[in-house]
Design an enzyme around this catalytic site. Structure first.
Site, PDB file in Angstrom:
ATOM      1  N   GLY A  13       0.884  -1.250   0.095  1.00 45.99           N
ATOM      2  CA  GLY A  13      -0.007  -0.035   0.003  1.00 45.99           C
ATOM      3  C   GLY A  13       0.895   1.390   0.153  1.00 45.99           C
ATOM      4  O   GLY A  13       0.645   2.452   0.629  1.00 45.99           O
ATOM      5  N   ARG A  16       0.438   5.760  -2.099  1.00 44.32           N
ATOM      6  CA  ARG A  16       0.066   7.131  -1.419  1.00 44.32           C
ATOM      7  C   ARG A  16       0.223   6.915   0.024  1.00 44.32           C
ATOM      8  O   ARG A  16       0.073   5.699   0.670  1.00 44.32           O
ATOM      9  CB  ARG A  16      -1.272   7.320  -2.065  1.00 44.32           C
ATOM     10  CG  ARG A  16      -2.437   6.337  -1.508  1.00 44.32           C
ATOM     11  CD  ARG A  16      -3.623   6.461  -2.518  1.00 44.32           C
ATOM     12  NE  ARG A  16      -4.764   5.921  -2.061  1.00 44.32           N
ATOM     13  CZ  ARG A  16      -6.020   5.807  -2.578  1.00 44.32           C
ATOM     14  NH1 ARG A  16      -6.343   6.820  -3.259  1.00 44.32           N
ATOM     15  NH2 ARG A  16      -6.692   4.991  -2.443  1.00 44.32           N
ATOM     16  N   VAL A  61      -3.566  -7.160  -1.439  1.00 42.12           N
ATOM     17  CA  VAL A  61      -3.066  -8.166  -0.190  1.00 42.12           C
ATOM     18  C   VAL A  61      -3.931  -9.104   0.389  1.00 42.12           C
ATOM     19  O   VAL A  61      -3.552  -9.988   1.240  1.00 42.12           O
ATOM     20  CB  VAL A  61      -2.476  -7.183   0.889  1.00 42.12           C
ATOM     21  CG1 VAL A  61      -1.313  -6.323   0.201  1.00 42.12           C
ATOM     22  CG2 VAL A  61      -3.439  -6.312   1.272  1.00 42.12           C
ATOM     23  N   SER A 138      -2.226   0.852  15.033  1.00 46.93           N
ATOM     24  CA  SER A 138      -2.906   1.841  15.358  1.00 46.93           C
ATOM     25  C   SER A 138      -3.118   2.293  16.540  1.00 46.93           C
ATOM     26  O   SER A 138      -3.365   1.172  17.450  1.00 46.93           O
ATOM     27  CB  SER A 138      -4.489   2.115  14.460  1.00 46.93           C
ATOM     28  OG  SER A 138      -5.191   3.098  14.888  1.00 46.93           O
ATOM     29  N   TYR A 152     -12.525  -2.150  12.949  1.00 50.70           N
ATOM     30  CA  TYR A 152     -11.026  -1.636  12.434  1.00 50.70           C
ATOM     31  C   TYR A 152     -10.125  -1.728  13.841  1.00 50.70           C
ATOM     32  O   TYR A 152      -9.191  -2.199  13.578  1.00 50.70           O
ATOM     33  CB  TYR A 152     -11.194  -0.119  12.303  1.00 50.70           C
ATOM     34  CG  TYR A 152      -9.612   0.593  11.892  1.00 50.70           C
ATOM     35  CD1 TYR A 152      -9.231   0.447  10.854  1.00 50.70           C
ATOM     36  CD2 TYR A 152      -9.361   1.294  12.783  1.00 50.70           C
ATOM     37  CE1 TYR A 152      -8.039   1.073  10.693  1.00 50.70           C
ATOM     38  CE2 TYR A 152      -8.029   1.936  12.603  1.00 50.70           C
ATOM     39  CZ  TYR A 152      -7.345   1.874  11.492  1.00 50.70           C
ATOM     40  OH  TYR A 152      -6.508   2.389  11.509  1.00 50.70           O
TER      41      TYR A 152
END
Length: 255
Positions: A13, A16, A61, A138, A152
């Protein structure tokens, strides 16, 4: 002499966002970047033009076969992978009332299984090279999260545990594994197609929720990735580096 001269680095990824910032930073220290993209070929090509010795590789992926084909192509075009950065991910926000099997499956397949598939296909290279894995977690996976980010957050908590288990599983092979857990970073993922007014309100909201009264930039994550990819972090393994400005959030906010 750069800190990563001639190291071959696969960053998933990386066309960007945070992946791009990591690619630019590592390349500035001599690394050769395998730029992975799924759909945005134009951005990948633009980045390749800027980074000496880099190549682009398409792969989804969330598909093990796609990842396997990508790694085989990297071997053919570039050689053995020294450093893997599992960066590819999506941010999908929805509540329990909006639960949808496909949305849940997609976020798990990309955020968690994507890192597992890519690690599996790179693991022999990394063992051979005494390499390094950097996983993108995260702060949502270590206890701080916004409203409607439960699924998430679960995937990112999985990345944290994957990091710790891989560090243990690969310690005899001298492969170091660490993770970065960003807070709110102004990037394609967090801004999306929002208007300037909406972006300004987001900045102010998240700035007010940090001890440093600031928001993060992709370059902050690039700097952290360079530290973990270099010998400067040689005494770190199985750790999660939280970079969130000292977030003082509670669980009532939305993104």
């Amino acid at each position: 002499m750069g800190k990563l001269d001639n190291k071959i680095v696969l960053i998933t990824g990386s066309s960007r966002g945070l992946g791009r910032a990591i690619a630019v930073k590592l390349a500035s220290e001599g690394a050769r970047i395998a730029i992975n993209y799924n759909k945005d070929r134009r951005s990948a090509e633009e980045l390749r033009e800027k980074l000496k010795g880099s190549e682009i590789f398409q792969a989804d992926v969330s598909s093990h076969n796609s990842v396997k084909a990508m790694v085989n192509e990297i071997h053919r075009k570039m050689g053995t992978i020294d450093i893997l950065v599992n960066n590819a991910g999506i941010l999908s926000t929805f509540s329990w009332d909006d639960f949808d099997d496909e949305k849940v499956k997609k976020i798990f397949d990309i955020n968690l299984m994507g890192a597992i598939y890519t690690t599996k296909e790179c693991i022999e290279d990394l063992r051979k090279q005494h390499g390094i894995i950097i996983n993108m977690a995260s702060n949502a996976g270590v206890g701080t999260a916004a409203k409607n980010t439960t699924f998430y957050s679960i995937t990112k908590a999985g990345i944290v545990m994957l990091t710790k288990r891989l560090a243990f599983d690969l310690m005899d092979d001298h492969v170091r594994v660490n993770a970065i857990a960003p807070g709110w970073i102004e990037s394609d993922m967090t801004i999306g197609n929002k208007s300037e007014d909406e972006i300004g309100k987001l900045r102010e909201s998240f700035r007010a929720r940090t001890e440093l009264n600031m928001t993060g930039k992709p370059e902050n994550i690039g700097d952290a990735a360079l530290f973990l990819a270099s010998s400067e972090s040689e005494y770190m393994n199985g750790q999660v580096l939280v970079i969130d400005g000292g977030r003082i959030d509670n669980l009532t906010h939305s993104l």
